[in-house]
Motif scaffolding. Structure first.
Motif, PDB file in Angstrom:
ATOM      1  N   ALA A 117      12.944  -0.470   1.816  1.00 32.04           N
ATOM      2  CA  ALA A 117      12.168  -1.696   1.595  1.00 32.04           C
ATOM      3  C   ALA A 117      11.212  -1.582   0.413  1.00 32.04           C
ATOM      4  CB  ALA A 117      11.380  -2.042   2.851  1.00 32.04           C
ATOM      5  N   LEU A 118      10.679  -0.387   0.151  1.00 30.24           N
ATOM      6  CA  LEU A 118       9.599  -0.261  -0.833  1.00 30.24           C
ATOM      7  C   LEU A 118       9.978   0.579  -2.053  1.00 30.24           C
ATOM      8  CD1 LEU A 118       6.914   0.238   1.898  1.00 30.24           C
ATOM      9  CD2 LEU A 118       6.909  -1.659   0.275  1.00 30.24           C
ATOM     10  N   TYR A 119      10.498   1.752  -1.816  1.00 30.61           N
ATOM     11  CA  TYR A 119      10.761   2.682  -2.936  1.00 30.61           C
ATOM     12  C   TYR A 119      11.957   2.236  -3.790  1.00 30.61           C
ATOM     13  CZ  TYR A 119      12.096   7.042  -5.310  1.00 30.61           C
ATOM     14  OH  TYR A 119      12.434   7.978  -6.244  1.00 30.61           O
ATOM     15  N   LEU A 120      13.080   1.962  -3.136  1.00 29.30           N
ATOM     16  CA  LEU A 120      14.297   1.668  -3.914  1.00 29.30           C
ATOM     17  C   LEU A 120      14.169   0.424  -4.790  1.00 29.30           C
ATOM     18  CD1 LEU A 120      17.106   2.738  -1.392  1.00 29.30           C
ATOM     19  CD2 LEU A 120      16.119   4.050  -3.299  1.00 29.30           C
ATOM     20  N   PRO A 121      13.648  -0.693  -4.262  1.00 30.18           N
ATOM     21  CA  PRO A 121      13.520  -1.874  -5.138  1.00 30.18           C
ATOM     22  C   PRO A 121      12.547  -1.642  -6.298  1.00 30.18           C
ATOM     23  CG  PRO A 121      12.982  -2.440  -2.847  1.00 30.18           C
ATOM     24  CD  PRO A 121      13.249  -0.971  -2.875  1.00 30.18           C
ATOM     25  N   PHE A 122      11.515  -0.870  -6.042  1.00 27.13           N
ATOM     26  CA  PHE A 122      10.513  -0.630  -7.084  1.00 27.13           C
ATOM     27  C   PHE A 122      11.133   0.147  -8.247  1.00 27.13           C
ATOM     28  CE2 PHE A 122       6.826   1.672  -8.887  1.00 27.13           C
ATOM     29  CZ  PHE A 122       6.028   0.581  -9.192  1.00 27.13           C
ATOM     30  N   HIS A 123      11.763   1.252  -7.926  1.00 26.98           N
ATOM     31  CA  HIS A 123      12.351   2.054  -9.008  1.00 26.98           C
ATOM     32  C   HIS A 123      13.593   1.392  -9.580  1.00 26.98           C
ATOM     33  CE1 HIS A 123       9.483   5.277  -9.197  1.00 26.98           C
ATOM     34  NE2 HIS A 123       9.327   5.086  -7.899  1.00 26.98           N
ATOM     35  N   GLY A 124      14.277   0.613  -8.746  1.00 25.32           N
ATOM     36  CA  GLY A 124      15.422  -0.157  -9.254  1.00 25.32           C
ATOM     37  C   GLY A 124      14.978  -1.151 -10.316  1.00 25.32           C
ATOM     38  N   SER A 164       0.804  -1.226   0.000  1.00 20.26           N
ATOM     39  CA  SER A 164       0.000   0.000   0.000  1.00 20.26           C
ATOM     40  C   SER A 164       0.836   1.274   0.000  1.00 20.26           C
ATOM     41  CB  SER A 164      -0.897  -0.002   1.237  1.00 20.26           C
ATOM     42  OG  SER A 164      -1.542   1.248   1.375  1.00 20.26           O
ATOM     43  N   ARG A 165       0.305   2.288  -0.665  1.00 20.98           N
ATOM     44  CA  ARG A 165       0.958   3.593  -0.620  1.00 20.98           C
ATOM     45  C   ARG A 165       0.860   4.249   0.749  1.00 20.98           C
ATOM     46  NH1 ARG A 165      -2.374   6.599  -4.648  1.00 20.98           N
ATOM     47  NH2 ARG A 165      -4.504   6.593  -3.909  1.00 20.98           N
ATOM     48  N   LEU A 166       0.044   3.661   1.643  1.00 22.45           N
ATOM     49  CA  LEU A 166      -0.019   4.196   3.003  1.00 22.45           C
ATOM     50  C   LEU A 166       1.351   4.140   3.671  1.00 22.45           C
ATOM     51  CD1 LEU A 166      -3.341   2.574   4.243  1.00 22.45           C
ATOM     52  CD2 LEU A 166      -2.926   5.032   3.939  1.00 22.45           C
ATOM     53  N   LEU A 167       2.112   3.105   3.346  1.00 26.78           N
ATOM     54  CA  LEU A 167       3.447   2.968   3.950  1.00 26.78           C
ATOM     55  C   LEU A 167       4.470   3.813   3.227  1.00 26.78           C
ATOM     56  CD1 LEU A 167       4.339  -0.691   4.844  1.00 26.78           C
ATOM     57  CD2 LEU A 167       3.740   1.206   6.332  1.00 26.78           C
ATOM     58  N   TYR A 168       4.435   3.726   1.890  1.00 28.28           N
ATOM     59  CA  TYR A 168       5.324   4.541   1.065  1.00 28.28           C
ATOM     60  C   TYR A 168       4.654   4.719  -0.297  1.00 28.28           C
ATOM     61  CZ  TYR A 168       9.228   6.876  -0.909  1.00 28.28           C
ATOM     62  OH  TYR A 168      10.000   7.860  -1.467  1.00 28.28           O
ATOM     63  N   ASP A 169       4.491   5.951  -0.733  1.00 31.39           N
ATOM     64  CA  ASP A 169       3.881   6.217  -2.040  1.00 31.39           C
ATOM     65  C   ASP A 169       4.983   6.223  -3.101  1.00 31.39           C
ATOM     66  OD1 ASP A 169       2.914   7.360  -4.367  1.00 31.39           O
ATOM     67  OD2 ASP A 169       1.503   8.659  -3.315  1.00 31.39           O
ATOM     68  N   CYS A 170       5.039   5.151  -3.865  1.00 28.16           N
ATOM     69  CA  CYS A 170       6.147   4.977  -4.817  1.00 28.16           C
ATOM     70  C   CYS A 170       6.126   5.957  -5.987  1.00 28.16           C
ATOM     71  CB  CYS A 170       6.194   3.535  -5.313  1.00 28.16           C
ATOM     72  SG  CYS A 170       7.053   2.482  -4.131  1.00 28.16           S
ATOM     73  N   GLU A 210      13.530   9.326  11.517  1.00 30.64           N
ATOM     74  CA  GLU A 210      14.328   9.259  10.283  1.00 30.64           C
ATOM     75  C   GLU A 210      14.661   7.802   9.963  1.00 30.64           C
ATOM     76  OE1 GLU A 210      14.798  11.646   8.037  1.00 30.64           O
ATOM     77  OE2 GLU A 210      13.511  12.791   9.396  1.00 30.64           O
ATOM     78  N   ALA A 211      14.916   7.014  10.999  1.00 31.43           N
ATOM     79  CA  ALA A 211      15.263   5.599  10.793  1.00 31.43           C
ATOM     80  C   ALA A 211      14.095   4.851  10.150  1.00 31.43           C
ATOM     81  CB  ALA A 211      15.640   4.944  12.118  1.00 31.43           C
ATOM     82  N   GLU A 212      12.882   5.144  10.614  1.00 33.50           N
ATOM     83  CA  GLU A 212      11.715   4.459  10.051  1.00 33.50           C
ATOM     84  C   GLU A 212      11.468   4.903   8.616  1.00 33.50           C
ATOM     85  OE1 GLU A 212      10.003   1.969  10.590  1.00 33.50           O
ATOM     86  OE2 GLU A 212       8.198   2.259   9.388  1.00 33.50           O
ATOM     87  N   LYS A 213      11.645   6.193   8.346  1.00 29.65           N
ATOM     88  CA  LYS A 213      11.467   6.668   6.965  1.00 29.65           C
ATOM     89  C   LYS A 213      12.468   5.980   6.051  1.00 29.65           C
ATOM     90  CE  LYS A 213       9.795  11.298   8.089  1.00 29.65           C
ATOM     91  NZ  LYS A 213      10.164  12.707   8.112  1.00 29.65           N
ATOM     92  N   SER A 214      13.682   5.865   6.535  1.00 28.09           N
ATOM     93  CA  SER A 214      14.712   5.257   5.701  1.00 28.09           C
ATOM     94  C   SER A 214      14.459   3.751   5.525  1.00 28.09           C
ATOM     95  CB  SER A 214      16.082   5.612   6.284  1.00 28.09           C
ATOM     96  OG  SER A 214      16.893   4.508   6.366  1.00 28.09           O
ATOM     97  N   ARG A 215      13.913   3.095   6.563  1.00 31.80           N
ATOM     98  CA  ARG A 215      13.548   1.677   6.449  1.00 31.80           C
ATOM     99  C   ARG A 215      12.507   1.472   5.340  1.00 31.80           C
ATOM    100  NH1 ARG A 215      14.249   0.567  11.797  1.00 31.80           N
ATOM    101  NH2 ARG A 215      12.358   1.637  12.421  1.00 31.80           N
ATOM    102  N   ARG A 216      11.487   2.313   5.340  1.00 28.75           N
ATOM    103  CA  ARG A 216      10.420   2.169   4.333  1.00 28.75           C
ATOM    104  C   ARG A 216      10.936   2.488   2.928  1.00 28.75           C
ATOM    105  NH1 ARG A 216       4.895   4.730   6.845  1.00 28.75           N
ATOM    106  NH2 ARG A 216       4.985   3.787   8.913  1.00 28.75           N
ATOM    107  N   THR A 217      11.785   3.508   2.848  1.00 24.85           N
ATOM    108  CA  THR A 217      12.351   3.884   1.549  1.00 24.85           C
ATOM    109  C   THR A 217      13.162   2.721   0.969  1.00 24.85           C
ATOM    110  OG1 THR A 217      12.470   6.182   2.296  1.00 24.85           O
ATOM    111  CG2 THR A 217      13.809   5.595   0.379  1.00 24.85           C
TER     112      THR A 217
END
Ligand SMILES: [Zn+2]
Length: 258
Positions: free
Chosen positions: A125-132, A83-89, A116-123
Motif C-alpha cells: 500500500a505504501l512502499y511500492l507505489p511510492f518508489h514506483g 506517516s513513516r510509523l506505518l512504513y518508512d519509505c 507477515e501478511a500485515e507487513k506485506s499489506r503495508r509494503t
C-alpha cells in the motif's frame, strides 16, 4: 494483491502526491517523511498525541521546505502522504527499520508482532507505489530528454536519546559523492549554518535507500539533505533554509556542469 481501497478510505486519499508535475528543472525532489497522517483504519497505533506529532511520525518542516525549493528550482516534488510509523519509505521491506515497534524512546504498540501478511499489506500500500512513482518519473524525464538530479529532503530532531545535536544541516551521500562534495565545498565559508557531511546519520545507518534504488544504479547525481527541525518550525525559518539550499544546489550543479 491488495485492493488499495481496503487499506485507504475515501477520506484518506492516495499514498503518493506529486507537486509541480510539469516542473522543467533538472532536480527531482523527494520527501519520504513528509506526513504524519495515518489511514483511518489504523487509529493512533496506541500512541499519545505528543508522540504522533513528534519526529518519530514524520520529518517536521521537511515538506514545507521541499515545496519552497520545488518553486524556486521549478522542480517536480514527490512526497509520501502517510506517516513513516506505518512504513518508512526510506527503508527496504526487509529492513527492521521499515516498520519499527520502537522508535527512539517511544514504543509503538500498533507495530508490535506484525504478521507477515500485515507487513506485506503495508509494503504494497505504501512502499511500492511510492518508489514506483519515482521510477516512472525518472523514466518519463529520460524519455523527454531531461536529466535528473535526485535530491531527498529530511529533517531531524535536535535532541536524540537526550543528546543535543550541534549539526544544523547534513549533506549525505552514499558511494557517489559528486554533488555532496560540491555542496559542502560551496557551504564551507557560510556562517549561516553548521553544515556537515553524513551527519547526524550516514550510509552505514541505512538512510540512503532512496538514493541507492533510484540514483546510484543509473549514475544520476544525487544527495540527501537533513535539516535540524528546530530551524524550520515556521515560515521564516523554512524560507531561509530553502533559499540557502537552493543556492547551494544551483551553485554546485553549475560547477559540475561547467
Ligand atoms: Zn527523514
Amino acid at each position: 494483491m491488495l485492493v488499495q481501497s481496503e487499506f485507504f478510505s475515501e477520506a484518506d486519499g492516495e499514498p503518493v502526491a506529486v507537486d509541480n508535475a510539469a516542473g522543467r528543472g533538472g532536480v527531482l525532489l523527494v520527501c519520504e517523511h513528509a506526513s504524519r497522517r495515518l489511514p483511518e483504519r489504523y487509529g493512533d497505533l496506541g500512541l499519545s498525541k505528543d508522540a504522533l506529532a513528534s519526529h518519530i511520525a514524520w520529518d517536521p518542516g521537511a515538506l514545507a521546505v521541499s515545496r519552497l525549493m520545488s518553486k524556486s528550482l521549478d522542480a517536480t516534488l514527490i512526497h509520501q502522504r502517510f506517516s513513516r510509523l506505518l512504513y518508512d519509505c526510506n527503508r527496504p521491506p526487509d529492513s527492521p527499520a521499515a516498520m519499527r515497534d520502537v522508535s527512539e524512546i517511544f514504543r509503538i504498540p500498533g507495530n508490535e508482532n506484525l504478521s507477515e501478511a500485515e507487513k506485506s499489506r503495508r509494503t504494497t500500500a505504501l512502499y511500492l507505489p511510492f518508489h514506483g512513482r519515482i521510477r516512472e518519473e525518472i523514466a518519463a524525464r529520460r524519455a523527454r530528454g531531461l536529466q535528473t538530479v535526485l535530491v531527498t529532503i529530511h529533517s531531524f530532531t535536535p535532541v536524540y536519546f537526550g543528546k543535543e545535536r550541534p549539526v544544523e544541516i547534513g549533506v549525505l551521500h552514499d558511494t557517489d559523492s559528486r554533488l555532496a562534495d560540491r555542496m559542502l565545498q560551496a557551504a564551507s565559508d557560510t556562517h549561516l549554518y553548521r553544515v556537515e557531511r553524513n551527519e547526524p546519520y550516514g550510509p552505514a545507518d541505512g538512510v540512503t535507500h532512496t538514493l541507492e534504488v533510484h540514483a546510484l544504479p543509473a549514475g544520476l547525481l544525487n544527495v540527501m539533505i537533513e535539516i535540524r527541525n528546530d530551524l524550520i518550525t515556521d515560515e521564516t525559518g523554512q524560507g531561509v533554509v530553502a533559499d540557502f539550499l537552493t543556492g547551494l544546489l544551483r551553485e554546485s550543479l553549475a560547477d559540475i556542469q561547467r
